[in-house]
Each structure stands twice: as structure tokens, then as C-alpha cells.
Scaffold this motif. Structure first.
Motif, PDB file in Angstrom:
ATOM      1  N   LEU A 139     -10.313 -23.011 -32.132  1.00  0.00           N
ATOM      2  CA  LEU A 139     -10.637 -22.502 -31.376  1.00  0.00           C
ATOM      3  C   LEU A 139      -9.966 -21.301 -29.449  1.00  0.00           C
ATOM      4  O   LEU A 139     -10.635 -20.639 -29.309  1.00  0.00           O
ATOM      5  N   TRP A 183     -11.767 -21.035 -26.449  1.00  0.00           N
ATOM      6  CA  TRP A 183     -12.146 -21.931 -25.764  1.00  0.00           C
ATOM      7  C   TRP A 183     -10.856 -22.743 -25.717  1.00  0.00           C
ATOM      8  O   TRP A 183     -10.193 -22.614 -26.187  1.00  0.00           O
ATOM      9  N   ALA A 235     -21.072 -27.575 -27.629  1.00  0.00           N
ATOM     10  CA  ALA A 235     -22.015 -25.472 -28.316  1.00  0.00           C
ATOM     11  C   ALA A 235     -23.745 -25.938 -28.520  1.00  0.00           C
ATOM     12  O   ALA A 235     -23.986 -24.944 -28.018  1.00  0.00           O
ATOM     13  N   LEU A 289     -19.380 -21.459 -33.073  1.00  0.00           N
ATOM     14  CA  LEU A 289     -18.168 -22.483 -33.440  1.00  0.00           C
ATOM     15  C   LEU A 289     -18.633 -22.566 -35.126  1.00  0.00           C
ATOM     16  O   LEU A 289     -17.213 -22.629 -35.669  1.00  0.00           O
TER      17      LEU A 289
END
Length: 396
Positions: free
Chosen positions: A340, A346, A368, A377
Motif C-alpha cells: 500500500l 496509503w 477503498a 486497490l
């Protein structure tokens, strides 16, 4: 200097002290309707201290001498300018459920005013007096509702962890040159993170420790956030919670620092809303619950949007398949965290939480979905682990 960074001061001598509400001019419901299109923000509070702190910074409309006061149904509203934005300020009862609670007050405020943003402002308990100080301001990146539990041999928390509005969170994260000074001359910090929310007025060190053990990503706690996000999410209004530390929920709760904490939180919100274009990218809400996505029509063909569109809907079987694929492709929390960070920038600890890895992955997918970023994602996961067969089989 007292323990836990507490201070001795005469509250009446502080510039931020708000002993009273402002002078007002009463308006009727017809006048409220004529002002509806001008309202950009609704600020929710839950105590008199919070209401007074916010109202101290609420100024009359241009060319008006007093703040407007409106009685509509069971609610009372104060109308004026908060920074650069025409704003409604109101107070609900403490907690998220029951008569006069934040859920009911938020729903009515959205129907009546259709604001761009709902902002909950007030006081909270802090997590760690060794790392935080009284009047530091907590900005919620997400709300952790801890009341929903499965109680068996062990307690399993089953509440949702909805994220704050992305745009509002960005605006507060990038608040520049904000300064709120404590009586001892020190400046308050802005802390962004997950905030616990439940019906309990936490003042027990053992219970508090249990909560933070279950949700180590949390930075503090309060009582109204779960209701705010539930009601705002139903209508689709952008929301965020901003609360300042007034105590530590450690069995030594008192009210001394509540006015200072409320003033600090109100000060930060006022600073952000003093930027003329800070809310320009957020549209006013319709004021009514969002229609079922199946009833929406595409402009070019009058065709219903698919219920499984990556814009927000995800069938239960797809959710399970995606969850299992992510856990297979990234078998540890650290592996997922690195993916991520590298692919999407993220921070997993800020956007998802849970009692175990499966719950964390589920929470990530919910985040998400709420942000309309399911495809992002999935594509990021496939880029990082292109050879995983389970990921290859996932599609929306």
C-alpha cells in the motif's frame, strides 16, 4: 506544573474563554428556507462548553449586527459566518443514540440545510499523556465504533471503521500556520488518526487500556462520532470530526480543561474554514438519503448503473473473494502495509483496523469502497504481485 501536562490558570483571564452565547436575532422557518442555499457548513456540538466555544467565533452575516437564531422542530440553530463560510451551528445531546442524539440531529440538519460539510467539534479523551498534551487537537481519519461486539469466551469487536471525507481530511492535514496557545505559552499540536467512538463516558483506566489494546491505531476517543458518520454517510454529506483532548479517561476525569480543549478544536476548524476556496471541490448535499444506485441512469443511454460497479457497490461474494486474494498475495500485515505504501502511498494503520489480519483486510476493502478506489486497490495489488492466481481471478 501539574501531572500529565496539566496547568494552573485562571480561566476567566484567557482570551479564548467563552462564558456566554452571542447576541442573536430570531428568524422564522420561512427565512431559514430563503437562507438554505447559502449554507455551506453545519457544525455539530454536544455540550454547552463546545457550543459556546464555537459560537464565540461565529460572526453575524455581512451588514447584520447579530447572529441569527432559528427554532426548527426540536432543534435550535445559530446562523452566521464561520471563517469564510456561511455556517449553521447546533447542539445535540451526548452520545449517538436516543432522543436528541447526534444521529437524529445530523439527519434533520442535513435535510434542512443541505450543507457541503458536517463537522463535529468538541472535546475528547486522549490516549497517552506521555505523547500527547491537554488541548492537543485530534482530527479523525476514521471513526472506530467499539459498541458493536460479539460477547462469548472473548469479546470480538464487530463495528465498522468508516473513513472521514478524503477532501476534508486533506484540508485539515494541510492546515498551515494554525496556532493555539495554552496558558503556559506552549502551542497545541494537530494529531490526525483513528478515533474511538461509543456510548460510554470513559473514565476507567482498565476499560480504556482494553480499548486501545484492541485498536492500537486509535489516538483518542469520544461519544458522537459513530452517529455523525452513520447519518452523514446515509445522505452522502462530507463529514469530519475534530475534537481536542480535555482529559485522559483514566478515572480522574474533571471539567477544568474542557473550555480550553473546546476552544482549541473550534480554533482549528475556524482556521481551516478561513481559506476562501477550501471547500470549493465539495458539492452541497441533496439533503435526502441517497437513492439506490440501481435507479440512477446513465446520461448517454438511460441504462441503470450496475449494482456491482466499482464506484461503490460490491457484492458479498466479490468482497470475500477479494479479501481472500489479498490475504493470499500478501500473507502478512507488513507485506500488505509495504504494498500500500509503495503503490498507493496509503498508510494501512491509519485507514484500516481490526482484531486480526482478516478483519484488517476487510476494513481496508471497506475503506477503498467508501472512497471509490476499489479498482485502484486491485490494480495496485496486481502490480505488486502479478503472479498471484487468486488476484488474477478478481474482477469487478
Amino acid at each position: 506544573m501539574m501531572s500529565h501536562g496539566e496547568q494552573n490558570y485562571e480561566i476567566e483571564k484567557q482570551s479564548w474563554y467563552a462564558p456566554n452565547l452571542p447576541e442573536t436575532q430570531e428568524i422564522d422557518e420561512n427565512q431559514c428556507q430563503s437562507l438554505k442555499q447559502e449554507i455551506d457548513v453545519v457544525i455539530m456540538t454536544a455540550t454547552d462548553v463546545e457550543l459556546k466555544a464555537v459560537a464565540k467565533l461565529l460572526k453575524p452575516y455581512p451588514r447584520k449586527k447579530k447572529v441569527f437564531l432559528a427554532y426548527v422542530g426540536p432543534e435550535t440553530y445559530y446562523l452566521g459566518k464561520f471563517g469564510e463560510y456561511k455556517t449553521v451551528v447546533t447542539k445535540c445531546r451526548m452520545g449517538s443514540i436516543g432522543e436528541g442524539s447526534v444521529i437524529l440531529a445530523t439527519e434533520q440538519a442535513q435535510r434542512l440545510w443541505s450543507p457541503r460539510a458536517m463537522i463535529m467539534v468538541g472535546i475528547a479523551f486522549g490516549k497517552d499523556p506521555n505523547k500527547q498534551k491537554i488541548a492537543d487537537v485530534l482530527v479523525a481519519s476514521q471513526i472506530i465504533s467499539y459498541e458493536q461486539q460479539r460477547v462469548g469466551e472473548e469479546i470480538v469487536y464487530r463495528g465498522s471503521i468508516p473513513p472521514s471525507n478524503t477532501t476534508l481530511l486533506n484540508r485539515f492535514e494541510n492546515a498551515q500556520n494554525w496556532k493555539f496557545t495554552r496558558p503556559d505559552g506552549s502551542h497545541c499540536n494537530l494529531i490526525v488518526g483513528s478515533i474511538l467512538s461509543g456510548e460510554k463516558l470513559v473514565d476507567n483506566p482498565d476499560f480504556k487500556a482494553q480499548l486501545f489494546q484492541q485498536f492500537p491505531q486509535a489516538v483518542g476517543g469520544e461519544m458522537e462520532g459513530a452517529g455523525l458518520c452513520a447519518a452523514s454517510g446515509r445522505v452522502g454529506t462530507a463529514w469530519i470530526l475534530v475534537k481536542s483532548i480535555c482529559d485522559w479517561g483514566d478515572g480522574k476525569k474533571h471539567k477544568k480543561h474542557q473550555p480550553m480543549a473546546a476552544a482549541a478544536a473550534a480554533s482549528l476548524v475556524h482556521h481551516v474554514l478561513s481559506q476562501k476556496t477550501v471547500l470549493s471541490s465539495i458539492k452541497k448535499s441533496g439533503g435526502e438519503p441517497q437513492a439506490n444506485v440501481l435507479s440512477q441512469k446513465l446520461a448517454d443511454g438511460n441504462r441503470p448503473i450496475s449494482n456491482n460497479s466499482h464506484s461503490g457497490k460490491l457484492a458479498g461474494s466479490q468482497r470475500k473473494q477479494f479479501c481472500e486474494a489479498l490475504m493470499d498475495a500478501f500473507p502478512s500485515q507488513n507485506a500488505l502495509k509495504m504494498m500500500l505504501s509503495y503503490e498507493l502511498d496509503w498508510e494501512l494503520d491509519r485507514i484500516a483496523g481490526g482484531n486480526n489480519y482478516e478483519e484488517i483486510v476487510f476494513s481496508l476493502i471497506e475503506y477503498a469502497k467508501a472512497q471509490g478506489k476499489l479498482i485502484e486497490l486491485l490494480e495496485a495489488a496486481k502490480r505488486d504481485n502479478p503472479g498471484n492466481p487468486k488476484l488474477r481471478n478478481v474482477s469487478f
